[in-house]
Design a protein around this motif. Structure first.
Motif, PDB file in Angstrom:
ATOM      1  N   MET A 184       0.835  -1.218   0.000  1.00 32.37           N
ATOM      2  CA  MET A 184       0.000   0.000   0.000  1.00 32.37           C
ATOM      3  C   MET A 184       0.866   1.263   0.000  1.00 32.37           C
ATOM      4  O   MET A 184       0.509   2.272  -0.607  1.00 32.37           O
ATOM      5  N   VAL A 185       2.025   1.196   0.689  1.00 35.22           N
ATOM      6  CA  VAL A 185       2.924   2.368   0.738  1.00 35.22           C
ATOM      7  C   VAL A 185       3.455   2.656  -0.656  1.00 35.22           C
ATOM      8  O   VAL A 185       3.439   3.806  -1.125  1.00 35.22           O
ATOM      9  N   LYS A 186       3.895   1.572  -1.369  1.00 35.45           N
ATOM     10  CA  LYS A 186       4.446   1.755  -2.728  1.00 35.45           C
ATOM     11  C   LYS A 186       3.391   2.314  -3.681  1.00 35.45           C
ATOM     12  O   LYS A 186       3.692   3.123  -4.549  1.00 35.45           O
ATOM     13  N   GLU A 187       2.157   1.847  -3.496  1.00 33.06           N
ATOM     14  CA  GLU A 187       1.080   2.321  -4.372  1.00 33.06           C
ATOM     15  C   GLU A 187       0.519   3.668  -3.907  1.00 33.06           C
ATOM     16  O   GLU A 187      -0.457   4.176  -4.465  1.00 33.06           O
ATOM     17  N   GLU A 188       1.136   4.226  -2.846  1.00 39.20           N
ATOM     18  CA  GLU A 188       0.738   5.524  -2.271  1.00 39.20           C
ATOM     19  C   GLU A 188      -0.755   5.561  -1.923  1.00 39.20           C
ATOM     20  O   GLU A 188      -1.462   6.535  -2.202  1.00 39.20           O
ATOM     21  N   LYS A 189      -1.195   4.474  -1.314  1.00 47.91           N
ATOM     22  CA  LYS A 189      -2.610   4.376  -0.942  1.00 47.91           C
ATOM     23  C   LYS A 189      -2.843   4.586   0.555  1.00 47.91           C
ATOM     24  O   LYS A 189      -3.960   4.441   1.035  1.00 47.91           O
ATOM     25  N   ILE A 190      -1.754   4.869   1.309  1.00 45.02           N
ATOM     26  CA  ILE A 190      -1.927   5.098   2.756  1.00 45.02           C
ATOM     27  C   ILE A 190      -2.675   6.416   2.957  1.00 45.02           C
ATOM     28  O   ILE A 190      -2.252   7.457   2.451  1.00 45.02           O
ATOM     29  N   GLU A 191      -3.796   6.351   3.665  1.00 41.52           N
ATOM     30  CA  GLU A 191      -4.637   7.552   3.811  1.00 41.52           C
ATOM     31  C   GLU A 191      -4.701   8.062   5.253  1.00 41.52           C
ATOM     32  O   GLU A 191      -4.654   9.253   5.500  1.00 41.52           O
ATOM     33  N   ALA A 192      -4.838   7.131   6.209  1.00 39.32           N
ATOM     34  CA  ALA A 192      -5.171   7.562   7.576  1.00 39.32           C
ATOM     35  C   ALA A 192      -4.009   7.358   8.552  1.00 39.32           C
ATOM     36  O   ALA A 192      -3.095   6.558   8.309  1.00 39.32           O
TER      37      ALA A 192
END
Length: 972
Positions: A184-192
């Motif tokens: 998720m970090v690589k896909e820049e999907k971390i939101e919260a």
């Protein structure tokens, strides 16, 4: 439950009245309404479930369960039925059935986000972490939302935490969780923020501190905003783990420049300094000291930094902050520990503490701040220190009593702080009796004078001068323990009752009153005091021991049941509540809280207090009811008590008692030590083991009695009497071993501080002889079991042994009863004297009599058929009739006669005590030298003790009368 916003669905409209009846607690009407509806609409599943809820709440559990299962087997998918079944299963404490329900619903409606999330939460309730992980991923595939993905990650972390094999956690679960987050970090999907917190938690558990540090200091760390200084705190913790002392020092120094009152960073600052000194660290010749900035690596730099912070506070116009002044004292303490000469640069501790008092003496926290550093003063400075502080207290003119009083609350607080420091330095304890009495008079005068400052206070507020009253009570207790003069304890009770009348919410008054009444053997006033404390949640575990330790041992059986229920209700609801907390934590993404909730649940399940209350409650129920209301066998069965199973986690036992709940200003040599704590836990564990073994032995005896009444043949089947006798034998040998340990422990006679843990009942139980007598009675039941196999045909050594055992039991019981004979309350030379030990021994006598009765009842069950078969044989051989009864039958008849005599004696003794107590006219007691208002509070306390003793004697007498009535059941 009934809140339904829309009424479009006609079924909703039909069900509405049933919901309303259930919500209002009218369960019978709900059942009737459901029946009416089901006659018209047989396929309305929800109505059936609502009827089941009504049945469950009216105590018809089996009927409710079968009705619910009818609906569950149809695998409903309508929301109403599912929610109603969920409520029902929760009330039945069967959360695993909710999971099955939603598993079926998800199969039928595979794309429902709602049902998938309900399934996930159902697994969370039962702690099925692997299934939670799968359910979370299934949910993410249907609805790709971040929270669902991270539910699955967290479930992996929970598998790692709960795994028995640490290696499996470190090599499989946690690395997999790490890879899932990294994706998720690589896909820049971390939101919260919660997602970053979870990533940090995984790295921390894997021991990857460097990677964790990079995350915190990188762009992801910017999301950590919900807590103040969250990033800085995490960095500090990681620097310390990695032993990067330069960075730790520089960060602490930087944060203290920003906020010189933030105490948590001073210890880190000083720790890092001494580590740097020990490593002979020196800064690089060029460039920055470290990524965090400048490092203070010498004592001189740190001393200068602390002095600069203090100078900054001294020069301020606004009120100074305490942090820098306390940091100076902390630094002196640490330098002195290491023997560093630089401590002299910071000044003389006495002067610095006087200066601190000058600035902050009017704050209630001043005493707790300075108390930690009193050891920096030498013994010959103590009096000088207190005198110097007294000079800084503004008091008015001396009154008639010779005392000068403060004119406002700030001056009162300063004077109070001086008194508290004097006590902490041991100056109060060093006074002689006259000196202590003078001190008490002064404290009481200051207390009463200070009441005028709180004249308009609400009932829930404390009075400004309450601590004077508490300290006066402490000095009275010193006099009582030092001189044994019981007048002092009555005066202490009087002054505390007076304090409580002005400050009804003062928990310290209530706690100390509770302790004193218990020490005097009066439990009746204690129940109301404990209720008024309004103990919440975990406090039932941390302070519940104050109540349950004395409840049964002082003969207040009804109150004992009530106090056990207080605690048990909390422990049982803990299981259910914790599941709800975990579900809320998943819903709101508070992932770091989930392991904390699990740890809390384990801590409570392994609690020493929980095990004690459970055991004592079951024993109490047996003493009160077995063979009176129900037979012993039925009582044991109703409790689901098993002799084979020991459900106490002996190896993981947690002592959660709060032994510092009482406010105390005692000097170090009178405080509770770690050794006291350790010994108290050992003593509590041994007593618990004795009680637990006694309980399991009674369950074993009940199982034998059950077998004996079912079959009286010499054949023993595999799971029959033979097996049960071996359990009894094994438990008896454990009991004897524990008794040996207990005797060795009792010989040590450990004395705890007055405000420390209460001693267990172990020493009085052994000295009264009740433990030994109970063990002997239970041992006899083994011999009687052997007699069943041998029969009564021939006189045997076994019969003689059993007869001797009977006689020995009677002698032992008589000895215990003799030790109870004495006045629990008497007037001697105008003084009231209590002897609560007589009452405690009387309770041991009652418990032992009950166990002897159960042994005798078991014996009667075995002897009756043996005697009958012997008589039949004799009738056949008429020629040689030997009319003599077998020795064991005669011995048993003597035993029942002796038990009758003992109970008559005990009841006469109790009656005599009741008459004596009632005749005591406490109103005529002259309390010379006490003002009238004080005397009235003392008399009220005396009345409560007298009333409590009468109540105890009455309850004990009632129980013994009921036992006496069961003697006729022992005839053979």
């Amino acid at each position: 439950m009934a809140a339904r916003g829309h009424v479009q669905d006609p079924n909703d409209r039909r069900l509405r009245p049933i919901y309303d009846y259930l919500d209002n607690g009218n369960n019978k009407m709900a059942i009737q309404q459901a029946d009416k509806l089901l006659k018209k609409h047989k396929d309305l599943h929800c109505a059936k479930v609502l009827k089941a809820i009504g049945l469950q709440r009216t105590g018809k559990q089996d009927e409710a369960f079968s009705l619910a299962q009818e609906v569950a087997t149809l695998e409903p998918t309508d929301d109403n039925s599912l929610q109603a079944l969920t409520i029902l299963y929760r009330e039945m404490h069967r959360p695993e059935l909710v999971a099955k329900l939603y598993e079926a619903a998800v199969k039928k409606v595979p794309l429902s986000e709602e049902y998938h999330s309900h399934l996930f939460m159902a697994y969370a309730r039962v702690g099925e972490y692997k299934k939670m992980q799968q359910a979370g991923m299934a949910l993410y595939k249907i609805v790709p939302k971040n929270p669902y993905y991270f539910w699955s990650v967290m479930s992996l972390v929970m598998q790692a935490i709960s795994a028995q094999d640490e290696k499996l956690s470190q090599t499989m679960f946690l690395p997999l969780a790490e890879r899932m987050v990294e994706k998720m970090v690589k896909e820049e999907k971390i939101e919260a923020e919660a997602e970053v917190q979870l990533y940090f938690m995984i790295l921390e558990r894997l021991g990857k501190c460097v990677e964790a540090l990079d995350v915190i200091r990188g762009p992801l760390g910017e999301k950590l905003t919900s807590e103040l200084q969250s990033r800085e705190n995490k960095c500090m913790m990681l620097y310390q783990r990695l032993q990067r002392w330069p960075e730790s020092n520089a960060l602490a120094h930087k944060l203290l420049l920003k906020n010189p009152d933030d105490w948590q960073f001073y210890p880190s600052y000083f720790d890092s300094l001494f580590h740097l000194i020990d490593q002979s660290w020196s800064p690089p010749e060029e460039g920055e000291h470290c990524p965090e900035g400048a490092v203070h690596h010498t004592v001189a730099e740190v001393v200068r930094f602390v002095e600069d912070r203090i100078k900054g506070e001294d020069d301020k116009d606004s009120r100074a902050l305490r942090g820098p002044y306390l940091a100076r004292l902390e630094l002196i303490h640490r330098l002195r520990e290491r023997g560093c000469p630089e401590e002299a640069q910071l000044g003389e501790p006495l002067e610095l503490m006087v200066q601190f008092f000058g600035k902050f003496g009017d704050k209630p926290c001043c005493i707790t701040d300075l108390k930690i550093y009193l050891h920096l003063l030498s013994a010959d400075q103590h009096v000088q220190f207190v005198n110097r502080l007294s000079e800084a207290v503004p008091l008015g003119e001396q009154g008639d009593e010779g005392f000068a009083f403060p004119d406002d609350t700030k001056a009162l607080q300063r004077h109070l702080c001086v008194c508290q420091l004097s006590r902490a330095l041991g100056l109060h304890h060093a006074l002689d009796v006259e000196g202590k009495l003078r001190l008490i008079a002064e404290l009481k005068a200051h207390y009463r004078h200070g009441l005028k400052f709180g004249a308009n206070a609400l009932k829930t507020e404390l009075q400004f001068s309450d601590m004077y009253c508490l300290m006066a009570a402490h000095v009275y207790i010193d006099l009582w323990t030092d001189t044994g003069d019981e007048d002092m304890v009555w005066q202490s009770l009087g002054v505390l009752q007076e304090g409580l009348s002005h400050s009804p919410s003062n928990a310290q008054f209530k706690l100390l009153l509770l302790l004193l009444y218990c020490r005097l053997g009066a439990f009746e006033p204690v129940v109301d005091l404990y209720s008024s404390l309004d103990a919440k949640h975990v406090q039932h575990d941390t302070i519940g021991f104050l109540l349950t330790r004395y409840a049964e041992s002082l003969g207040q059986f009804a109150a004992a049941s009530q106090s056990c229920n207080f605690s048990l209700r909390f422990f049982h609801s803990n299981q259910k509540d914790t599941s709800e907390y975990i579900i809320q934590a998943y819903k709101y993404g508070a992932f770091e809280k989930i392991p904390e909730f699990i740890a809390l649940r384990n801590r409570l399940n392994q609690s020493l207090h929980f095990a004690q209350v459970r055991t004592e409650r079951m024993l109490l129920d047996l003493f009160l009811e077995a063979d009176i209301v129900l037979s012993l066998e039925e009582s044991v069965k109703a409790m689901s008590l098993s002799a084979e199973e020991d459900d106490i986690p002996w190896d993981n036992m947690r002592d959660n008692r709060d032994l510092t709940v009482f406010t105390s200003w005692d000097p170090k040599d009178r405080q509770l030590t770690e050794d006291h704590r350790r010994r108290s836990l050992e003593e509590e564990s041994v007593w618990l083991r004795l009680r637990s073994l006694t309980l399991r032995l009674l369950a074993s005896l009940a199982a034998l009695g059950h077998s004996a009444s079912q079959q009286n043949s010499e054949v023993t089947n595999e799971n029959g009497v033979g097996d049960k006798s071996s359990i009894l034998g094994s438990l008896l040998s454990q009991l004897n071993q524990t008794l040996q340990t207990a005797n060795q422990m009792a010989e040590k006679r450990v004395q705890y501080p007055f405000l420390g843990p209460p001693s267990t009942r172990l020493a009085p139980a052994l000295s009264s002889g009740s433990c030994q007598c109970q063990a002997a009675a239970l041992q006899l039941s083994v011999h009687i079991q052997e007699l069943e196999t041998v029969g009564l045909d021939e006189p045997s050594e076994l019969q003689t042994q059993i007869c001797n055992g009977f006689q020995s039991l009677v002698v032992q019981l008589q000895e215990i009863l003799n030790k109870c004979k004495g006045d629990v309350l008497e007037l001697k030379e105008g003084k009231l004297k209590t002897q609560p030990s007589f009452l405690e021994t009387l309770i041991f006598f009652v418990e032992t009599v009950c166990i002897v009765f159960w042994m005798a009842s078991h014996c009667a069950k075995i002897l009756r058929p043996l005697k009958t078969s012997l008589q039949k044989k004799k009738k056949k051989k008429k020629k040689d009739v030997n009319t003599a009864m077998p020795a064991v039958v005669c011995g048993f008849q003597e035993l029942t006669g002796s038990l009758q005599d003992l109970l008559t004696q005990a009841l006469e003794h109790i009656k005599g005590q009741e008459t004596g107590l009632t005749a005591l006219k406490l109103a005529s007691l002259s309390l010379d030298g006490c003002p009238e208002d004080e005397a009235s509070f003392m008399k009220a306390a005396m009345d409560k003790v007298q009333s409590s003793y009468l109540r105890s004697l009455q309850e004990v007498g009632d129980l013994l009368k009921k036992r006496a009535e069961t003697i006729k059941n022992l005839k053979i």
